[in-house]
Each structure stands twice: as structure tokens, then as C-alpha cells.
Write a protein that holds these residues in place. Structure first.
Motif, mmCIF file in Angstrom:
data_model
loop_
_atom_site.group_PDB
_atom_site.id
_atom_site.type_symbol
_atom_site.label_atom_id
_atom_site.label_comp_id
_atom_site.label_asym_id
_atom_site.label_seq_id
_atom_site.Cartn_x
_atom_site.Cartn_y
_atom_site.Cartn_z
ATOM 1 N N PRO A 1 0.824 -1.211 0.000
ATOM 2 C CA PRO A 1 0.000 0.000 0.000
ATOM 3 C C PRO A 1 0.862 1.267 0.000
ATOM 4 O O PRO A 1 1.973 1.273 0.549
ATOM 5 C CB PRO A 1 -0.799 -0.111 1.301
ATOM 6 C CG PRO A 1 -0.795 -1.567 1.623
ATOM 7 C CD PRO A 1 0.522 -2.087 1.146
ATOM 8 N N VAL A 2 0.366 2.304 -0.582
ATOM 9 C CA VAL A 2 1.087 3.571 -0.608
ATOM 10 C C VAL A 2 0.612 4.450 0.555
ATOM 11 O O VAL A 2 -0.337 4.113 1.252
ATOM 12 C CB VAL A 2 0.864 4.317 -1.947
ATOM 13 C CG1 VAL A 2 1.402 3.494 -3.101
ATOM 14 C CG2 VAL A 2 -0.624 4.613 -2.160
ATOM 15 N N GLY A 3 1.302 5.569 0.767
ATOM 16 C CA GLY A 3 0.856 6.529 1.761
ATOM 17 C C GLY A 3 1.570 6.439 3.090
ATOM 18 O O GLY A 3 1.062 6.942 4.096
ATOM 19 N N PHE A 4 2.755 5.804 3.116
ATOM 20 C CA PHE A 4 3.543 5.727 4.344
ATOM 21 C C PHE A 4 4.940 6.274 4.080
ATOM 22 O O PHE A 4 5.496 6.092 2.995
ATOM 23 C CB PHE A 4 3.679 4.280 4.835
ATOM 24 C CG PHE A 4 2.380 3.648 5.226
ATOM 25 C CD1 PHE A 4 1.906 3.731 6.522
ATOM 26 C CD2 PHE A 4 1.627 2.946 4.290
ATOM 27 C CE1 PHE A 4 0.704 3.136 6.884
ATOM 28 C CE2 PHE A 4 0.430 2.349 4.646
ATOM 29 C CZ PHE A 4 -0.036 2.446 5.939
ATOM 30 N N LYS A 5 5.519 6.923 5.079
ATOM 31 C CA LYS A 5 6.930 7.309 5.004
ATOM 32 C C LYS A 5 7.526 7.224 6.404
ATOM 33 O O LYS A 5 6.809 7.324 7.411
ATOM 34 C CB LYS A 5 7.096 8.694 4.410
ATOM 35 C CG LYS A 5 6.818 9.861 5.331
ATOM 36 C CD LYS A 5 7.207 11.190 4.640
ATOM 37 C CE LYS A 5 7.049 12.369 5.577
ATOM 38 N NZ LYS A 5 7.448 13.647 4.919
ATOM 39 N N THR A 6 8.826 7.019 6.483
ATOM 40 C CA THR A 6 9.495 6.855 7.768
ATOM 41 C C THR A 6 10.482 7.978 8.029
ATOM 42 O O THR A 6 11.065 8.543 7.098
ATOM 43 C CB THR A 6 10.238 5.510 7.849
ATOM 44 O OG1 THR A 6 11.194 5.439 6.784
ATOM 45 C CG2 THR A 6 9.284 4.351 7.736
ATOM 46 N N ILE A 7 10.654 8.284 9.308
ATOM 47 C CA ILE A 7 11.677 9.216 9.745
ATOM 48 C C ILE A 7 12.492 8.556 10.850
ATOM 49 O O ILE A 7 12.060 7.544 11.428
ATOM 50 C CB ILE A 7 11.073 10.544 10.256
ATOM 51 C CG1 ILE A 7 10.135 10.295 11.449
ATOM 52 C CG2 ILE A 7 10.354 11.268 9.125
ATOM 53 C CD1 ILE A 7 9.607 11.566 12.096
ATOM 54 N N LYS A 8 13.645 9.104 11.148
ATOM 55 C CA LYS A 8 14.539 8.521 12.141
ATOM 56 C C LYS A 8 14.154 8.973 13.532
ATOM 57 O O LYS A 8 14.036 10.172 13.803
ATOM 58 C CB LYS A 8 15.987 8.907 11.849
ATOM 59 C CG LYS A 8 17.012 8.180 12.707
ATOM 60 C CD LYS A 8 18.432 8.515 12.264
ATOM 61 C CE LYS A 8 19.459 7.747 13.099
ATOM 62 N NZ LYS A 8 20.843 8.072 12.654
ATOM 63 N N ALA A 9 13.964 8.038 14.425
ATOM 64 C CA ALA A 9 13.589 8.355 15.800
ATOM 65 C C ALA A 9 14.734 9.033 16.539
ATOM 66 O O ALA A 9 15.912 8.782 16.273
ATOM 67 C CB ALA A 9 13.190 7.081 16.538
ATOM 68 N N ASN A 10 14.385 9.899 17.473
ATOM 69 C CA ASN A 10 15.344 10.589 18.335
ATOM 70 C C ASN A 10 16.325 11.476 17.576
ATOM 71 O O ASN A 10 17.382 11.838 18.093
ATOM 72 C CB ASN A 10 16.112 9.591 19.219
ATOM 73 C CG ASN A 10 15.200 8.821 20.153
ATOM 74 O OD1 ASN A 10 14.094 9.259 20.468
ATOM 75 N ND2 ASN A 10 15.639 7.653 20.582
ATOM 76 N N ASP A 11 15.986 11.820 16.360
ATOM 77 C CA ASP A 11 16.815 12.680 15.507
ATOM 78 C C ASP A 11 16.012 13.943 15.185
ATOM 79 O O ASP A 11 15.060 13.903 14.403
ATOM 80 C CB ASP A 11 17.187 11.929 14.227
ATOM 81 C CG ASP A 11 18.019 12.761 13.269
ATOM 82 O OD1 ASP A 11 18.367 13.911 13.612
ATOM 83 O OD2 ASP A 11 18.308 12.281 12.160
ATOM 84 N N PHE A 12 16.391 15.053 15.785
ATOM 85 C CA PHE A 12 15.628 16.288 15.600
ATOM 86 C C PHE A 12 15.699 16.796 14.166
ATOM 87 O O PHE A 12 14.757 17.428 13.678
ATOM 88 C CB PHE A 12 16.112 17.357 16.578
ATOM 89 C CG PHE A 12 15.643 17.132 17.990
ATOM 90 C CD1 PHE A 12 14.431 17.644 18.425
ATOM 91 C CD2 PHE A 12 16.402 16.388 18.875
ATOM 92 C CE1 PHE A 12 13.976 17.420 19.718
ATOM 93 C CE2 PHE A 12 15.965 16.161 20.175
ATOM 94 C CZ PHE A 12 14.749 16.676 20.599
ATOM 95 N N GLU A 13 16.796 16.492 13.467
ATOM 96 C CA GLU A 13 16.909 16.894 12.066
ATOM 97 C C GLU A 13 15.849 16.216 11.208
ATOM 98 O O GLU A 13 15.378 16.783 10.220
ATOM 99 C CB GLU A 13 18.304 16.559 11.525
ATOM 100 C CG GLU A 13 19.417 17.468 12.027
ATOM 101 C CD GLU A 13 19.249 18.905 11.547
ATOM 102 O OE1 GLU A 13 18.952 19.102 10.348
ATOM 103 O OE2 GLU A 13 19.402 19.819 12.369
ATOM 104 N N SER A 14 15.460 14.997 11.601
ATOM 105 C CA SER A 14 14.477 14.243 10.818
ATOM 106 C C SER A 14 13.098 14.896 10.853
ATOM 107 O O SER A 14 12.248 14.614 10.004
ATOM 108 C CB SER A 14 14.366 12.805 11.329
ATOM 109 O OG SER A 14 13.717 12.760 12.590
#
Length: 390
Positions: free
Chosen positions: A154-167
Motif C-alpha cells: 500500500p502507498v501513503g507511508f513514510k518513515t523518519i529517524k527516531a530521536n533525531d531532531f533533524e528528521s
């Protein structure tokens, strides 16, 4: 068994026949200390008398009815759970994946109602785990769970890095429906989410018009020393999902809603045949009554600290770190040793453990585990770890 049951689990050649507390016995009468509680499910341990009694009593009255009707025990449990958690509405399912599917569907509808078709993206975290259905697999932030054989996803998901304020910079915009995160990443490696970062992420999501959802399938129901792990992060999610320990071993999941999320679902939006049946709710009521206790939760914290401090005191060269909170514990192992090999050796010696991520041995013992059982299990664990140091 592989001739009759598909071995999707890579199960060990051990057959258990009985258990009590945090101790189990196999078909050969061999004794094991249980440090995984059915992967966090048996939160009150095995053969917990009030739970067994409640299940038997309810089975004599009524096991299941259609969700076109209400049950007395279902109403009582719903009211008690919402009062304890501070949520306004509950949807019940049969598993963590089902609870997370409900959350995903609600997030998509919320986005549609508050921004149109373009607001459909759900932001999750790298190293996360949300379930085995196609949608929850896609939400999971680990590439190993996305093999080509199950595509398209399925589409519509993206991930970011945890505990990383730049993310967080540019992570949320008018296409974002929700931020969906675990408070401690269980399968990903027992990774603790930083409180300050979680609050910044929640604020960024809400500033963009999105809601905040917490997957507490593993961390909820007292596992980390507060009834909900999100309580300790102080991010007040609009949606929380629960399962595993919620009913002490009876299959059950829940998706809780409040604030902007409480009125999103209407009749026909999401349903489940077996969800929240009287048997499951009767078991869940006992769990809630036991865990919803300040002294009980303090005991969970103390036992977890006790285990982590003892492992740290061994000062073994193969141990890089001891992580977690409450009775959600991870031993990070050096790269030259596979945690699975340690799991196998522990089982041979009479200790049930599991793994997480690529380098962690994970403990999720019953919240009721005794200190004698902890000491007996740790004695085995130390012996196994020492054998890998030679």
C-alpha cells in the motif's frame, strides 16, 4: 508438526504441557523459566487463579455474541478502560495488527475529512514494527519486512529517524494524516524513544494538521511501569492501540480514540466478527483490575531495574548495552555473536527468551514474575552469556 501446521514461526522442537506463574514444563517434564510471556501476552503469568476463574465463569454464561448487540461485561470493561486511560471511545479487535489496521483506517479518514484526498500520508519511524498485514507491514520501518514476494505494498507511508531532531524538519505538511509511533520499539531492538524528541515530533505533526497515534501493542497495559508508555512521554496521543497483555492470554486488541479522533468512525467504517466478545472482555477486566494499581506498577519498575542492574554488574565483554524500561528489557550483544544463538542456548538450559532487531536478546517476562524466578532465570542467562565469552 510441520507436516500439519505451516511453520511460519520457525518454532523450536519443544512442546509445553503446563505452566504456573513464570515457570513452564514441557512434554518431557523439563522445567523452564519464562522470560517472554508469550511475547508479552501472559502479563499475569500462567494459571493466574482470578483470571482462570473469570474465564471459566464467563464461558458458562456466554462466550460470544454478535456486535450488533451489547454484552454486560463488554459495557463494564469499556467504561473501566476508558476511565483508566482518559480516552473517549474504544474499538476492539483480536490482535495488535487488527488494532493498528483500525488506527490506519481512522488516520486516512481523518485526513480526508480535514484536508481532502491529498492528506493521506502516515509518518512512522525507522526500526518500527506494526504488524504482519500488508498495511501494517508497510507502516513498519524495517526493510527486512518488505520482501518483493509480497509486493505491491500500500502507498501513503513514510518513515523518519527516531530521536533525531533533524528528521523532523520537513517531515510533516498538508499531506500528513498522522504520526504513528511506538513509545519503545520492541521488535526493532528495545529502542527507547526520547521524551523531548517525542514531544517535538508530536507538536510538529499537530502543527501540520495531523493527529498523533501511539502503537502500544507491546508497551501498554503496564509493561513499562506506567499503564500506557505514552503517559510517561506526555504527548497525549489522539489514538492508542493495545493488544498482547490486554486480556492476559485471550486474543484481544483495542484501538482507543479521543479529541479530534473520537468521532471519526461511524457505523460501517470498521468492524470485526469476534472483537470484544464477552469472554475476552471478562479476561481483560481482570487484567485491568490487577495492573491498574500504583504499587503493582512500581513493582514492575523495580523488577525491571533489578534485572538490568544485575546484567550490567556482570561486566561481560559480549554485552554492549542493557536497554529498556520496566519489564521490557533488551541486552545488546556484540556484532560477532548472533542473539539467536544465545536464544537457542538459553532454551537448552531452561530459559525462554527471544530476540529483537539485529543484535538484541529481549526479555518480556510476566509482570507478576517473582524475584525467585527472576534470579533462577538470570543464573541461567549468565551461564549462557559466559559460555559465549570463552
Amino acid at each position: 508438526m510441520e507436516k500439519v501446521v505451516v511453520n511460519n514461526y520457525g518454532s523450536f522442537d519443544v512442546t509445553f504441557v503446563k505452566a504456573k506463574g513464570s515457570t513452564m514444563w514441557d512434554i518431557n517434564k523439563k522445567k523452564y523459566i519464562d522470560f517472554i510471556a508469550g511475547i508479552g501476552v501472559n502479563c499475569l503469568g500462567h494459571n493466574y487463579k482470578p483470571l482462570v476463574k473469570a474465564i471459566a465463569k464467563q464461558a458458562k454464561k456466554q462466550i460470544h455474541i454478535s456486535n450488533y448487540f451489547f454484552s454486560d461485561v463488554g459495557i463494564c470493561y469499556s467504561l473501566d478502560l476508558l476511565e483508566q486511560t482518559g480516552f473517549d471511545r474504544a474499538f476492539f479487535g483480536n490482535s495488535g495488527a487488527e488494532a493498528n489496521e483500525a488506527a490506519i483506517k481512522l488516520a486516512r479518514k481523518y485526513g480526508f475529512l480535514n484536508g481532502g484526498a491529498k492528506r493521506n500520508t502516515i509518518v512512522t519511524l525507522e526500526s518500527s514494527f506494526h504488524g504482519r498485514t500488508l498495511a501494517t507491514l508497510t507502516a513498519t520501518g524495517q526493510d527486512k519486512f518488505h520482501p518483493d514476494c509480497f509486493a505491491p505494498y500500500p502507498v501513503g507511508f513514510k518513515t523518519i529517524k527516531a530521536n533525531d531532531f533533524e528528521s523532523l524538519k520537513g517531515a510533516f505538511d498538508d499531506t500528513t494524516a498522522a504520526l504513528f509511533m511506538e513509545c519503545i520499539q520492541g521488535e526493532g531492538g528495545v529502542n527507547v524513544i526520547d521524551k523531548e524528541w517525542a514531544q517535538a515530533a508530536a507538536k510538529a505533526a499537530r502543527d501540520a494538521g495531523a493527529i498523533v497515534m501511539c502503537d502500544e501493542v507491546q508497551t501498554g497495559i503496564g509493561r513499562t511501569g506506567t499503564f500506557l508508555a505514552s503517559d510517561a512521554l506526555e504527548i497525549n496521543p489522539e489514538v492508542v492501540t493495545l493488544a498482547k497483555g490486554i486480556a492476559g492470554g485471550i486474543p484481544m486488541g483495542a484501538c482507543l480514540f479521543r479529541g479530534k479522533a473520537k468521532d471519526v468512525f461511524v457505523a460501517g467504517d470498521h468492524q470485526s466478527t469476534f472483537a470484544g466478545n464477552p469472554l475476552a472482555c471478562s479476561a481483560a477486566e481482570i487484567v485491568l483490575a490487577v495492573v491498574n494499581n500504583e504499587d503493582f506498577l512500581k513493582d514492575v519498575v523495580n523488577k525491571g531495574d533489578y534485572i538490568r542492574n544485575i546484567i550490567k554488574s556482570w561486566d561481560l565483554p559480549i554485552v554492549k548495552d542493557v536497554k529498556g524500561k520496566g519489564l521490557m528489557i533488551g541486552t545488546q550483544i556484540v556484532d560477532t555473536i548472533k542473539p539467536f544463538d544465545i536464544e537457542v542456548k538459553c532454551l537448552e538450559e531452561g530459559l525462554c527468551t527471544t530476540t529483537a532487531g539485529k543484535d538484541v536478546v529481549r526479555f518480556l517476562p510476566p509482570l507478576t514474575i517473582s524475584y525467585d524466578e527472576i534470579d533462577e532465570g538470570l543464573k541461567i542467562y549468565k551461564k549462557v552469556l559466559e559460555s559465549f565469552c570463552k
